[in-house]
Design a protein around this motif. Structure first.
Motif, PDB file in Angstrom:
ATOM      1  N   GLY A 145      79.380  12.798  64.256  1.00  0.00           N
ATOM      2  CA  GLY A 145      79.297  14.172  64.721  1.00  0.00           C
ATOM      3  C   GLY A 145      79.385  15.213  63.625  1.00  0.00           C
ATOM      4  O   GLY A 145      79.072  16.393  63.858  1.00  0.00           O
ATOM      5  N   ASP A 146      79.814  14.819  62.431  1.00  0.00           N
ATOM      6  CA  ASP A 146      79.869  15.770  61.313  1.00  0.00           C
ATOM      7  C   ASP A 146      78.459  16.250  60.955  1.00  0.00           C
ATOM      8  O   ASP A 146      77.494  15.473  60.994  1.00  0.00           O
ATOM      9  CB  ASP A 146      80.457  15.104  60.054  1.00  0.00           C
ATOM     10  CG  ASP A 146      81.977  15.052  60.051  1.00  0.00           C
ATOM     11  OD1 ASP A 146      82.600  15.692  60.910  1.00  0.00           O
ATOM     12  OD2 ASP A 146      82.529  14.358  59.178  1.00  0.00           O
ATOM     13  N   ALA A 170      76.837  10.661  61.588  1.00  0.00           N
ATOM     14  CA  ALA A 170      76.787  12.055  61.142  1.00  0.00           C
ATOM     15  C   ALA A 170      75.382  12.611  61.316  1.00  0.00           C
ATOM     16  O   ALA A 170      74.396  11.870  61.361  1.00  0.00           O
ATOM     17  CB  ALA A 170      77.212  12.148  59.684  1.00  0.00           C
ATOM     18  N   LYS A 171      75.303  13.944  61.421  1.00  0.00           N
ATOM     19  CA  LYS A 171      74.011  14.631  61.473  1.00  0.00           C
ATOM     20  C   LYS A 171      73.720  15.129  60.062  1.00  0.00           C
ATOM     21  O   LYS A 171      74.430  15.999  59.559  1.00  0.00           O
ATOM     22  CB  LYS A 171      74.066  15.797  62.461  1.00  0.00           C
ATOM     23  CG  LYS A 171      74.378  15.349  63.891  1.00  0.00           C
ATOM     24  CD  LYS A 171      74.724  16.543  64.759  1.00  0.00           C
ATOM     25  CE  LYS A 171      75.164  16.079  66.145  1.00  0.00           C
ATOM     26  NZ  LYS A 171      75.683  17.207  66.952  1.00  0.00           N
ATOM     27  N   ARG A 188      61.625   9.073  56.089  1.00  0.00           N
ATOM     28  CA  ARG A 188      62.750   8.142  55.965  1.00  0.00           C
ATOM     29  C   ARG A 188      63.769   8.320  57.086  1.00  0.00           C
ATOM     30  O   ARG A 188      64.835   7.689  57.074  1.00  0.00           O
ATOM     31  CB  ARG A 188      63.435   8.333  54.603  1.00  0.00           C
ATOM     32  CG  ARG A 188      62.589   7.860  53.432  1.00  0.00           C
ATOM     33  CD  ARG A 188      63.269   8.131  52.119  1.00  0.00           C
ATOM     34  NE  ARG A 188      62.517   7.596  50.990  1.00  0.00           N
ATOM     35  CZ  ARG A 188      62.783   7.846  49.717  1.00  0.00           C
ATOM     36  NH1 ARG A 188      63.794   8.645  49.405  1.00  0.00           N
ATOM     37  NH2 ARG A 188      62.059   7.326  48.758  1.00  0.00           N
ATOM     38  N   GLY A 189      63.467   9.182  58.040  1.00  0.00           N
ATOM     39  CA  GLY A 189      64.310   9.324  59.214  1.00  0.00           C
ATOM     40  C   GLY A 189      65.402  10.357  59.122  1.00  0.00           C
ATOM     41  O   GLY A 189      66.315  10.379  59.959  1.00  0.00           O
ATOM     42  N   LEU A 190      65.339  11.234  58.125  1.00  0.00           N
ATOM     43  CA  LEU A 190      66.367  12.261  57.998  1.00  0.00           C
ATOM     44  C   LEU A 190      66.314  13.208  59.198  1.00  0.00           C
ATOM     45  O   LEU A 190      65.242  13.608  59.637  1.00  0.00           O
ATOM     46  CB  LEU A 190      66.156  13.056  56.702  1.00  0.00           C
ATOM     47  CG  LEU A 190      67.431  13.395  55.932  1.00  0.00           C
ATOM     48  CD1 LEU A 190      68.147  12.115  55.507  1.00  0.00           C
ATOM     49  CD2 LEU A 190      67.108  14.209  54.694  1.00  0.00           C
ATOM     50  N   VAL A 214      78.050  23.741  58.080  1.00  0.00           N
ATOM     51  CA  VAL A 214      78.235  22.293  57.906  1.00  0.00           C
ATOM     52  C   VAL A 214      79.679  21.947  57.568  1.00  0.00           C
ATOM     53  O   VAL A 214      80.442  22.781  57.073  1.00  0.00           O
ATOM     54  CB  VAL A 214      77.290  21.733  56.810  1.00  0.00           C
ATOM     55  CG1 VAL A 214      75.841  21.979  57.173  1.00  0.00           C
ATOM     56  CG2 VAL A 214      77.612  22.312  55.434  1.00  0.00           C
ATOM     57  N   ASP A 215      80.045  20.697  57.855  1.00  0.00           N
ATOM     58  CA  ASP A 215      81.407  20.236  57.562  1.00  0.00           C
ATOM     59  C   ASP A 215      81.587  19.913  56.087  1.00  0.00           C
ATOM     60  O   ASP A 215      82.665  20.103  55.528  1.00  0.00           O
ATOM     61  CB  ASP A 215      81.725  18.998  58.408  1.00  0.00           C
ATOM     62  CG  ASP A 215      81.707  19.313  59.896  1.00  0.00           C
ATOM     63  OD1 ASP A 215      82.698  19.889  60.378  1.00  0.00           O
ATOM     64  OD2 ASP A 215      80.699  19.014  60.559  1.00  0.00           O
TER      65      ASP A 215
END
Length: 326
Positions: A145-146, A170-171, A188-190, A214-215
């Motif tokens: 979830g970060d 994480a996101k 690459r799926g980011l 962002v965290d």
């Protein structure tokens, strides 16, 4: 007994630009007690090598051979070596002098490779993977979830760091420096990719996070971009600096204190998982490669073209990991 008369090697006579890297042939000494001779099949190139080459980090003596990791096959063993045999597939990291076709090394510094890990994969992921391990496990503990922002997301460390963080739930927001690299990162799926050349960092982060910011930011660029990235960290968040491609950061202390941003320097050489070569850290990195979480398709240069490889990495022409091969 001398098992190999000579080897191709890349050395520098003094610090300087990529051109100081010279490929030459030298005679090998005998393999001594507790040593092995490795026929090196793949040699890792890291940004650390550039910092040793240009003098930001000092070498013990010159001429000096750069490089800190490689993988290959044992061709000879000295007396006293009991844990390894001729023909074993092995790798090492953190031992200097890797830019050579054949290397004599203490058997304490090497380990056997997993059967399903190729030489290329090992040389491309040990130091970069350990850097990602340090950043995710120690500098800041990434949680599901970060929102995690990774600078230079298509680079050697950035690619592995992004993939590992995503595997933890994480996101990940990756930043890149061109439309082409944005396309590569997306392939690459980011989750989210920001092209800093054409998009506003603060606006895009606000949009992606619904204004929450962002965290954690993982900063590998340094002085040139550091303070603008502090602005996109949430109150009480963390910014981790682990590289200095444009020089070491000069943090805006007032802005960071005002917003309670935690500043961490991730220094690989101080990380226990890197220093202790018998630790579980490198095993965990290679397990992530085996599981397909850390995927590498390294760019390959000839060992004799090490100067070109350095120049291309320094000018950000490359993506992902780079390895040198004879």
């Amino acid at each position: 007994m001398n098992h190999q008369k000579s080897t191709g090697i890349v050395r520098i006579e003094k610090p300087g630009p990529p051109e100081v890297l010279k490929y030459e042939t030298v005679d090998l000494p005998d393999v001594k007690v507790n040593e092995v001779l490795i026929n090196q099949k793949a040699i890792g190139l890291n940004f650390l090598d550039i910092m040793f080459r240009d003098g930001r980090f000092s070498m013990d003596a010159y001429p000096a051979t750069l490089g800190l990791e490689a993988a290959g096959v044992i061709e000879a063993i000295g007396t006293g070596v009991t844990d390894f045999a001729i023909g074993d597939r092995v790798a090492y990291y953190g031992t200097s002098g890797a830019y050579t076709e054949f290397k004599i090394i203490n058997s304490e510094d090497i380990f056997k490779l997993f059967d399903d890990i190729s030489f290329d994969q090992a040389a491309a992921t040990m130091i970069k993977g350990l850097t990602a391990h340090m950043l995710i496990k120690e500098s800041y503990q990434v949680k599901a979830g970060d929102f995690v922002l990774v600078q230079a997301a298509t680079g050697g460390v950035g690619s592995l760091l992004s993939a590992w963080a995503r595997s933890l739930g994480a996101k990940v927001i990756g930043t890149v420096g061109s439309p082409g690299k944005k396309q590569l990162a997306a392939s690459r799926g980011l989750d989210y990719v920001i092209d800093l050349q054409n998009e506003d960092l603060s606006e895009r982060v606000a949009s992606i996070t619904n204004g929450k910011r962002v965290d954690v930011v993982y900063d590998s660029i340094g002085r040139e971009t550091f303070n603008q990235f502090v602005k996109v960290v949430r109150k009480g968040g963390t910014i981790v600096s682990f590289g200095a491609a444009t020089g070491w950061p000069e943090p805006d202390r007032h802005m960071m204190e005002e917003r309670g941003v935690r500043y961490v320097q991730g220094i690989l050489n101080n990380y226990a998982g890197y220093q202790n070569k018998k630790s579980d850290a490198v095993i965990e990195v290679l397990e992530k490669v085996s599981e397909g979480i850390l995927q590498v398709e390294p760019t390959i240069y000839s060992l004799s073209d090490a100067a070109l490889a350095h120049a291309d990495l320094e000018s950000r022409k490359t993506t992902g990991s780079i390895i040198l091969k004879s």
